[in-house]
Design an enzyme around this catalytic site. Structure first.
Site, PDB file in Angstrom:
ATOM      1  N   LYS A   1     119.920  81.263   5.191  1.00 30.43           N
ATOM      2  CA  LYS A   1     118.537  80.814   4.940  1.00 30.43           C
ATOM      3  C   LYS A   1     117.643  81.240   6.105  1.00 30.43           C
ATOM      4  O   LYS A   1     116.553  81.771   5.898  1.00 30.43           O
ATOM      5  CB  LYS A   1     118.512  79.287   4.816  1.00 30.43           C
ATOM      6  CG  LYS A   1     117.135  78.666   4.860  1.00 30.43           C
ATOM      7  CD  LYS A   1     117.140  77.157   4.663  1.00 30.43           C
ATOM      8  CE  LYS A   1     117.426  76.405   5.912  1.00 30.43           C
ATOM      9  NZ  LYS A   1     116.273  76.252   6.833  1.00 30.43           N
ATOM     10  N   ASN A   2     118.101  81.006   7.340  1.00 30.83           N
ATOM     11  CA  ASN A   2     117.235  81.230   8.500  1.00 30.83           C
ATOM     12  C   ASN A   2     117.144  82.688   8.912  1.00 30.83           C
ATOM     13  O   ASN A   2     116.415  83.019   9.851  1.00 30.83           O
ATOM     14  CB  ASN A   2     117.692  80.351   9.671  1.00 30.83           C
ATOM     15  CG  ASN A   2     117.471  78.873   9.357  1.00 30.83           C
ATOM     16  OD1 ASN A   2     116.791  78.528   8.382  1.00 30.83           O
ATOM     17  ND2 ASN A   2     118.072  77.997  10.143  1.00 30.83           N
TER      18      ASN A   2
ATOM     19  N   ARG B   1     107.492  74.383   6.393  1.00 38.18           N
ATOM     20  CA  ARG B   1     106.746  74.612   7.629  1.00 38.18           C
ATOM     21  C   ARG B   1     107.126  75.940   8.273  1.00 38.18           C
ATOM     22  O   ARG B   1     106.377  76.532   9.014  1.00 38.18           O
ATOM     23  CB  ARG B   1     106.919  73.467   8.592  1.00 38.18           C
ATOM     24  CG  ARG B   1     108.346  73.242   9.049  1.00 38.18           C
ATOM     25  CD  ARG B   1     108.374  72.324  10.209  1.00 38.18           C
ATOM     26  NE  ARG B   1     107.512  72.778  11.267  1.00 38.18           N
ATOM     27  CZ  ARG B   1     107.757  73.817  12.058  1.00 38.18           C
ATOM     28  NH1 ARG B   1     108.837  74.540  11.852  1.00 38.18           N
ATOM     29  NH2 ARG B   1     106.928  74.166  13.023  1.00 38.18           N
TER      30      ARG B   1
ATOM     31  N   CYS C   1     107.953  67.634  10.895  1.00 41.02           N
ATOM     32  CA  CYS C   1     108.836  67.357   9.763  1.00 41.02           C
ATOM     33  C   CYS C   1     109.745  66.208  10.186  1.00 41.02           C
ATOM     34  O   CYS C   1     109.554  65.596  11.229  1.00 41.02           O
ATOM     35  CB  CYS C   1     109.648  68.606   9.396  1.00 41.02           C
ATOM     36  SG  CYS C   1     110.884  68.961  10.634  1.00 41.02           S
TER      37      CYS C   1
ATOM     38  N   ARG D   1     107.513  69.547  15.819  1.00 44.62           N
ATOM     39  CA  ARG D   1     107.570  70.989  15.583  1.00 44.62           C
ATOM     40  C   ARG D   1     106.279  71.708  16.016  1.00 44.62           C
ATOM     41  O   ARG D   1     105.586  72.336  15.216  1.00 44.62           O
ATOM     42  CB  ARG D   1     107.861  71.284  14.107  1.00 44.62           C
ATOM     43  CG  ARG D   1     108.996  70.530  13.483  1.00 44.62           C
ATOM     44  CD  ARG D   1     110.376  70.828  14.071  1.00 44.62           C
ATOM     45  NE  ARG D   1     110.874  72.151  13.812  1.00 44.62           N
ATOM     46  CZ  ARG D   1     111.545  72.505  12.723  1.00 44.62           C
ATOM     47  NH1 ARG D   1     111.728  71.639  11.765  1.00 44.62           N
ATOM     48  NH2 ARG D   1     111.986  73.728  12.567  1.00 44.62           N
ATOM     49  N   PRO D   2     105.880  71.578  17.267  1.00 44.19           N
ATOM     50  CA  PRO D   2     104.661  72.266  17.738  1.00 44.19           C
ATOM     51  C   PRO D   2     104.788  73.783  17.608  1.00 44.19           C
ATOM     52  O   PRO D   2     105.902  74.302  17.497  1.00 44.19           O
ATOM     53  CB  PRO D   2     104.569  71.851  19.200  1.00 44.19           C
ATOM     54  CG  PRO D   2     105.948  71.492  19.583  1.00 44.19           C
ATOM     55  CD  PRO D   2     106.601  70.929  18.359  1.00 44.19           C
ATOM     56  N   ILE D   3     103.635  74.473  17.640  1.00 39.40           N
ATOM     57  CA  ILE D   3     103.667  75.947  17.581  1.00 39.40           C
ATOM     58  C   ILE D   3     102.871  76.546  18.748  1.00 39.40           C
ATOM     59  O   ILE D   3     102.411  77.690  18.680  1.00 39.40           O
ATOM     60  CB  ILE D   3     103.096  76.466  16.239  1.00 39.40           C
ATOM     61  CG1 ILE D   3     101.673  75.947  16.001  1.00 39.40           C
ATOM     62  CG2 ILE D   3     104.011  76.102  15.068  1.00 39.40           C
ATOM     63  CD1 ILE D   3     100.952  76.636  14.837  1.00 39.40           C
ATOM     64  N   ASP D   4     102.759  75.772  19.838  1.00 39.42           N
ATOM     65  CA  ASP D   4     101.987  76.251  21.000  1.00 39.42           C
ATOM     66  C   ASP D   4     102.523  77.573  21.546  1.00 39.42           C
ATOM     67  O   ASP D   4     101.745  78.455  21.937  1.00 39.42           O
ATOM     68  CB  ASP D   4     101.972  75.184  22.099  1.00 39.42           C
ATOM     69  CG  ASP D   4     103.385  74.733  22.483  1.00 39.42           C
ATOM     70  OD1 ASP D   4     104.166  74.397  21.563  1.00 39.42           O
ATOM     71  OD2 ASP D   4     103.719  74.772  23.665  1.00 39.42           O
ATOM     72  N   LEU D   5     103.836  77.744  21.546  1.00 37.48           N
ATOM     73  CA  LEU D   5     104.410  78.990  22.094  1.00 37.48           C
ATOM     74  C   LEU D   5     104.046  80.181  21.204  1.00 37.48           C
ATOM     75  O   LEU D   5     103.777  81.284  21.697  1.00 37.48           O
ATOM     76  CB  LEU D   5     105.932  78.868  22.218  1.00 37.48           C
ATOM     77  CG  LEU D   5     106.446  77.729  23.105  1.00 37.48           C
ATOM     78  CD1 LEU D   5     107.969  77.688  23.090  1.00 37.48           C
ATOM     79  CD2 LEU D   5     105.924  77.853  24.529  1.00 37.48           C
TER      80      LEU D   5
ATOM     81  N   ASP E   1     121.814  72.683  14.461  1.00 35.97           N
ATOM     82  CA  ASP E   1     121.939  72.542  12.996  1.00 35.97           C
ATOM     83  C   ASP E   1     123.340  72.108  12.577  1.00 35.97           C
ATOM     84  O   ASP E   1     123.569  71.866  11.393  1.00 35.97           O
ATOM     85  CB  ASP E   1     121.584  73.861  12.297  1.00 35.97           C
ATOM     86  CG  ASP E   1     120.123  74.205  12.481  1.00 35.97           C
ATOM     87  OD1 ASP E   1     119.750  75.349  12.184  1.00 35.97           O
ATOM     88  OD2 ASP E   1     119.366  73.344  12.951  1.00 35.97           O
TER      89      ASP E   1
ATOM     90  N   ILE F   1     117.621  69.924  21.524  1.00 34.41           N
ATOM     91  CA  ILE F   1     116.643  70.836  20.927  1.00 34.41           C
ATOM     92  C   ILE F   1     115.508  70.092  20.252  1.00 34.41           C
ATOM     93  O   ILE F   1     114.332  70.381  20.490  1.00 34.41           O
ATOM     94  CB  ILE F   1     117.332  71.769  19.884  1.00 34.41           C
ATOM     95  CG1 ILE F   1     118.570  72.432  20.454  1.00 34.41           C
ATOM     96  CG2 ILE F   1     116.320  72.770  19.329  1.00 34.41           C
ATOM     97  CD1 ILE F   1     118.319  73.477  21.504  1.00 34.41           C
TER      98      ILE F   1
ATOM     99  N   ARG G   1     117.741  72.216   0.021  1.00 33.87           N
ATOM    100  CA  ARG G   1     116.906  73.240   0.688  1.00 33.87           C
ATOM    101  C   ARG G   1     117.785  74.276   1.378  1.00 33.87           C
ATOM    102  O   ARG G   1     117.374  75.419   1.556  1.00 33.87           O
ATOM    103  CB  ARG G   1     116.024  72.580   1.757  1.00 33.87           C
ATOM    104  CG  ARG G   1     114.776  71.893   1.253  1.00 33.87           C
ATOM    105  CD  ARG G   1     113.913  71.469   2.423  1.00 33.87           C
ATOM    106  NE  ARG G   1     113.785  72.555   3.371  1.00 33.87           N
ATOM    107  CZ  ARG G   1     113.799  72.394   4.695  1.00 33.87           C
ATOM    108  NH1 ARG G   1     113.935  71.203   5.210  1.00 33.87           N
ATOM    109  NH2 ARG G   1     113.675  73.432   5.504  1.00 33.87           N
TER     110      ARG G   1
END
Ligand code: EPZ
Length: 417
Positions: A22-23, A92, A116, A121-125, A305, A327, A397
């Site tokens: 999936k990933n 997301r 989630c 789950r920030p996206i600053d990077l 995971d 993580i 999922r």
């Protein structure tokens, strides 16, 4: 609301062929918008998240067809730059379309992916790196409006080896002028698979799998065929299914190199594991050994995971184990459900202390997230009596036909609407 009903106590015996990751398939499907030529992707798992990504590609104008585990994408007809909000909310990780769309169209409008079940789950990077490559990003009304007239390669030092940020940067950099160097890049196998996709598409990229990745921008990419790597987390999950039932299961179509951290910990827990490069046999112990300390880490460390699945196994171990989740902020939601099944677990922040018990008992439990839900199924396989797991949409999922596969190994599991 669908649920699984599991009668525990059956030893799992047999063979599983593991589906595509999936990933890995999600960033590869996102990257097809850069090719601007027909792309065929093989070994695509039949998962809700993959269907969501396909719907997003179709909504922005791409022609996408699926035949079994083959997905054909022709992004020449792409004609929209706005990623539908409701689909971003559904998944997301569609944030990795930002990089692909900036590379293809020079602009993209996408709603803030938000958090989630397992954390904010920030996206600053992601945003910091895209800006240093020349993107202008405005955030308003929960949306990100990104424009990049001319992308210029640069040196990027990631504060944290973020998988998604590394993927976004790699994709934008395919069309940036000059060379982009990503330092402290994520080293996951899914990053290596994306590099292979981009390289075959004509991009000069190297270093994936190490902390330093270099990409030299090109004018255009060509249409290609790509086969997605096997899912290392699905493989690990079925390994734990064998371990927790004292079973004997053979996994086929896997990349053993990608699951070395999982093999090491399952051997420590008392499993007998025999393998070549693409096949593995795992024999579960009568009773698992406790693991003194299990820490989740970026690859090649033990994967976050797989944390919930190992916790399920260690709930039945001889002795006390400690798990530290390093993580994600909130990845212990399965603990209270495991306790309902008789597990003895105490958490303090991101540390869980698991005191092995003689046996688990079946109960009605709820999946709160994808991998936590999988750990409840695994516990149900070993518990005495009947376990009902609801909210199984979380589980589906990331696991294709998990109930059919477990049934084929001898589990008594039914999916009821
Ligand atoms: C990917 O998520 C995977 N998802 C996750 O798998 C996996 O758990 C994770 O990598 C770690 O291996 C997909 O590939 C679709 P990150 P991603 O960016 O990219 C923080 C599953 O179960 N961070 O490496 O979102 C973040 O909050 C899923 O299949 C920032 O602070 O992971 C987290 O604490 C769950 N700022 C940590 O880094 C950022 O800009 C790891 O996140 C980005 C991330």
């Amino acid at each position: 609301m669908s649920k699984y009903i599991i009668e525990g106590g059956k030893r799992l015996i047999g063979e599983v062929s593991v589906n595509g990751a999936k990933n890995a398939v999600l960033p590869v499907l996102a990257a097809t918008v850069i090719n601007n030529s027909p792309v065929t992707v093989f070994n695509c798992p039949k998962l809700r998240d993959v269907e969501t990504m396909i719907r997003i590609l179709q909504t922005i104008g791409c022609k996408v067809e699926r035949m079994d585990d083959v997905v054909y994408v022709d992004s020449r007809t792409l004609d929209k730059i706005k990623i539908p909000e409701e689909l971003v909310r559904e998944m997301r990780s569609s944030i990795i379309l930002m990089g692909a769309m900036l590379a293809r169209c020079g602009e993209v409008e996408i709603s803030y992916p938000g958090g989630c079940e397992i954390g904010p789950r920030p996206i600053d990077l992601h945003l910091k790196a895209l800006k240093s490559l020349g993107a202008e990003i405005e955030e308003a009304h929960g949306f990100l409006y990104c424009k990049a007239e001319n992308l210029r390669g640069c040196e990027i030092q990631l504060d944290y080896p973020s998988v998604g940020a590394t993927e976004n940067i790699m994709m934008v950099a395919t069309k940036a002028e000059g060379i982009t160097t990503i330092r402290n890049a994520a080293r996951e196998p899914e990053i290596m698979d994306l590099q292979k996709f981009l390289k075959v598409s004509g991009v000069k990229v190297c270093g994936a799998g190490t902390s330093v990745i270099r990409i030299e921008g090109v004018k255009s990419l060509k249409g290609i065929e790509h086969t997605v790597i096997p899912d290392r987390i699905v493989a690990g999950t079925y390994m734990v299914a064998s371990a927790i039932t004292g079973g004997e299961v053979v996994l086929k179509n896997i990349e053993v190199e990608h699951i070395q951290p999982i093999i090491a910990k399952l051997r420590e827990a008392g499993c007998m594991i025999y393998n070549n490069c693409t096949t593995l046999k795992i024999i579960g112990p009568r009773k698992p050994n406790a693991i003194e300390m299990l820490q989740t880490l970026p690859y090649p460390g033990f994967p976050t995971d797989m944390q919930a699945q190992l916790m399920a196994l260690l709930s039945l171990a001889n002795g006390t184990s400690i798990i530290q989740e390093t993580i994600f902020e909130n990845r212990f939601k399965h603990v209270e459900e495991l306790i309902r099944m008789g597990a003895n677990i105490k958490t303090m922040g991101k540390v869980a202390v698991i005191k092995g018990v003689k046996n688990l008992t079946g109960a009605k439990v709820s999946a709160k997230d994808l991998r936590g839900g999988a750990s409840l199924v695994l516990s149900g396989l070993a518990a005495k009596g009947t376990t009902e797991v609801d909210n199984i949409h979380h589980i589906e999922r990331g696991y294709e036909n998990i109930n059919d596969i477990l049934s084929s190994l001898g589990a008594d599991i039914k999916r009821v609407l």
